[in-house]
Write a protein that holds these residues in place. Structure first.
Motif, short mmCIF file in Angstrom:
data_model
loop_
_atom_site.label_atom_id
_atom_site.label_comp_id
_atom_site.label_asym_id
_atom_site.label_seq_id
_atom_site.Cartn_x
_atom_site.Cartn_y
_atom_site.Cartn_z
N CYS A 131 39.74 39.87 37.37
CA CYS A 131 39.34 39.62 39.09
C CYS A 131 40.12 38.27 39.07
O CYS A 131 40.04 37.24 38.77
N SER A 132 41.17 38.56 40.23
CA SER A 132 41.89 37.29 40.46
C SER A 132 41.06 36.22 41.09
O SER A 132 41.26 34.80 40.82
N CYS A 254 39.52 35.73 47.45
CA CYS A 254 39.56 37.21 46.77
C CYS A 254 41.01 37.81 47.53
O CYS A 254 41.16 37.65 48.50
N SER A 255 41.89 38.39 46.64
CA SER A 255 43.28 38.39 46.98
C SER A 255 43.35 39.78 47.79
O SER A 255 44.34 40.00 48.54
N VAL A 256 42.15 40.61 47.73
CA VAL A 256 42.07 41.71 48.72
C VAL A 256 41.52 41.07 50.08
O VAL A 256 42.28 41.17 51.25
N THR A 346 43.53 44.94 40.33
CA THR A 346 43.00 44.97 39.05
C THR A 346 41.90 46.07 38.77
O THR A 346 41.66 46.56 37.78
N MET A 347 41.19 46.06 39.93
CA MET A 347 40.35 47.26 39.89
C MET A 347 40.79 48.60 39.50
O MET A 347 40.32 49.46 38.78
S1 SF4 Z 1 38.30 42.94 45.23
FE1 SF4 Z 1 39.28 42.48 43.32
S2 SF4 Z 1 40.15 40.72 43.61
FE2 SF4 Z 1 38.50 40.84 45.14
S3 SF4 Z 1 36.61 40.03 44.39
FE3 SF4 Z 1 36.65 42.23 43.88
S4 SF4 Z 1 37.66 42.46 41.90
FE4 SF4 Z 1 37.97 40.33 42.65
#
Ligand code: SF4
Length: 398
Positions: A131-132, A254-256, A346-347
């Motif tokens: 998870c970034s 969160c990168s998303v 990453t998910m």
């Molecule tokens: S959506 Fe992806 S990057 Fe964002 S918190 Fe969840 S696992 Fe981490």
């Protein structure tokens, strides 16, 4: 690094290797790891049948957890779906399951290992599924930050609070320093608990959840919050700024969710008359201010379930979940809030070939990709989790 079976202990602060995902391997890190043996090609038409067969062969020895942000091809094999905290609790409630296959990301599998019994093995089908956001707060950086707070004479009056989306060693840091874990559902309750015990909170890794909670739910001002940048000397803050702040936010995101913009809210309102905008609190403060409703993934799902037919929604969270909500609620208009945001990369590392590879290995007696949190880390991380569990209210998240 506190996990992975073959790893030599990694020294705090050791830089992570920059492997292209899936190419090369570093036993000290989950990045770029290869799957030993044969990984089935994604084009194999027999994958669904192979997954079914391996699952049936494992029977009650296996329990498959699927996070809401997982792909449909993987979610179809989940025994239960949910957010990370719900999934870890579900695993803990099934002691008969010897193998917990966690279709999610690394920190979630760590939490499941912390909350399950010793005889249960937690498996992450692809170790590159990190998870970034969790990676934005590393233990060495957090320890440095604590020293900076001590130099400013505020460490003694600061309670560290970490979001569930953090590595086990960060949760353990909080456990050791009188701190606690929070989720996106209970962040306000947790911060209130923290302010009963200290004058300040160091909140990591997600600045947005911390800011949105402090300002929108607890009535603080933006000036009560300062942003600690772990890449800058002293976090880029003066001792005076640290002394006058109530909430010290870690510069992580969160990168998303961090990519949703206020412009996207304006655009969707112009495009879809009567649309309601529903976003996750990991979104930027400016986006959350423009939204109609804010809440965790569980809140988002429940809100859509309760919404009347014909209602219109623009949702700001991970695309796999939004797509699934749109498909399961055909009589409600559901669109993705932002046109330029993609899946959580990453998910999405967890795909059907990796799931089949993990299940077939388990069925043939090979335990692969087990996530093991060392005992000391587990002990302190559990302290921080248990402080959260003792608080009233729902504990759902991301
Ligand atoms: S959506 Fe992806 S990057 Fe964002 S918190 Fe969840 S696992 Fe981490």
């Amino acid at each position: 690094m506190t996990t992975t079976p073959t790893s030599a202990p990694i020294r705090p602060g050791t830089p992570l290797s920059l492997f292209v995902l899936g190419e090369g391997s570093d036993p000290r890190s989950e990045r770029g790891v290869e799957c030993p043996g044969d990984l089935p090609p994604a084009s194999d038409p027999a994958l669904v049948e192979r997954a079914r067969r391996a699952k049936a062969a494992l029977g009650n020895r296996l329990f498959v957890l699927g996070h809401h942000y997982q792909r449909d091809e993987v979610i179809q094999f989940a025994d239960v779906t949910g957010d990370s905290f719900k999934l870890a609790s579900e695993a803990a409630a099934r002691p008969e399951a010897e193998f917990i296959v966690f279709c999610g990301v690394h920190f979630m599998a760590e939490s499941a290992d912390i909350l399950t019994a010793d005889h249960q093995k937690v498996i992450l089908p692809d170790l590159a599924a990190g998870c970034s956001m969790a990676d934005m707060a590393r233990l060495a950086q957090v320890e440095d930050a604590w020293d900076v707070l001590a130099d400013a004479d505020v460490a003694d009056v600061t309670v560290p609070v970490t979001y569930m989306n953090s590595s086990a060693d960060i949760k353990a840091f909080c456990g050791k320093h009188g701190g606690v874990v929070c989720t996106s559902s209970n962040a306000k309750t947790v911060l209130e608990w923290a302010f009963e015990r200290g004058e300040k909170v160091l909140f990591f890794p997600d600045q947005h959840l911390g800011r949105n909670t402090a300002v929108l739910q607890m009535g603080m001002s933006l000036d009560d919050c300062v942003l600690y940048d772990p890449r800058r000397q002293g976090g880029g803050l003066t001792a005076e700024q640290l002394r006058s702040a109530k909430v010290i936010l870690w510069k992580g995101h969160c990168s998303v969710h961090g990519r949703f913009t206020p412009q996207a809210v304006d655009d969707v309102r112009a495009r879809i008359p009567g649309v309601q905008v529903l976003v996750h609190p990991e979104c930027q403060h400016e986006v959350v201010l423009k939204a109609d409703l804010i809440g965790s993934t569980e809140f988002i799902i429940k809100t859509i379930e309760k919404a009347p037919a014909g209602s219109r929604w623009a949702i700001g969270t991970e695309l796999n979940l939004v797509k699934r909500l749109a498909l399961t609620h055909p009589h409600k208009e559901i669109v993705f809030l932002e046109q330029h945001v993609c899946y959580c990369a990453t998910m999405n590392r967890i795909d059907l070939p990796h799931l089949v590879w993990a299940l077939e290995n388990l069925a043939s007696g090979h335990v692969v990709n087990q996530i093991v949190v060392d005992r000391e880390t587990e002990h302190h991380a559990r302290e921080a989790l248990q402080r959260m569990l003792a608080l009233p209210g729902e504990t759902t998240k991301d």
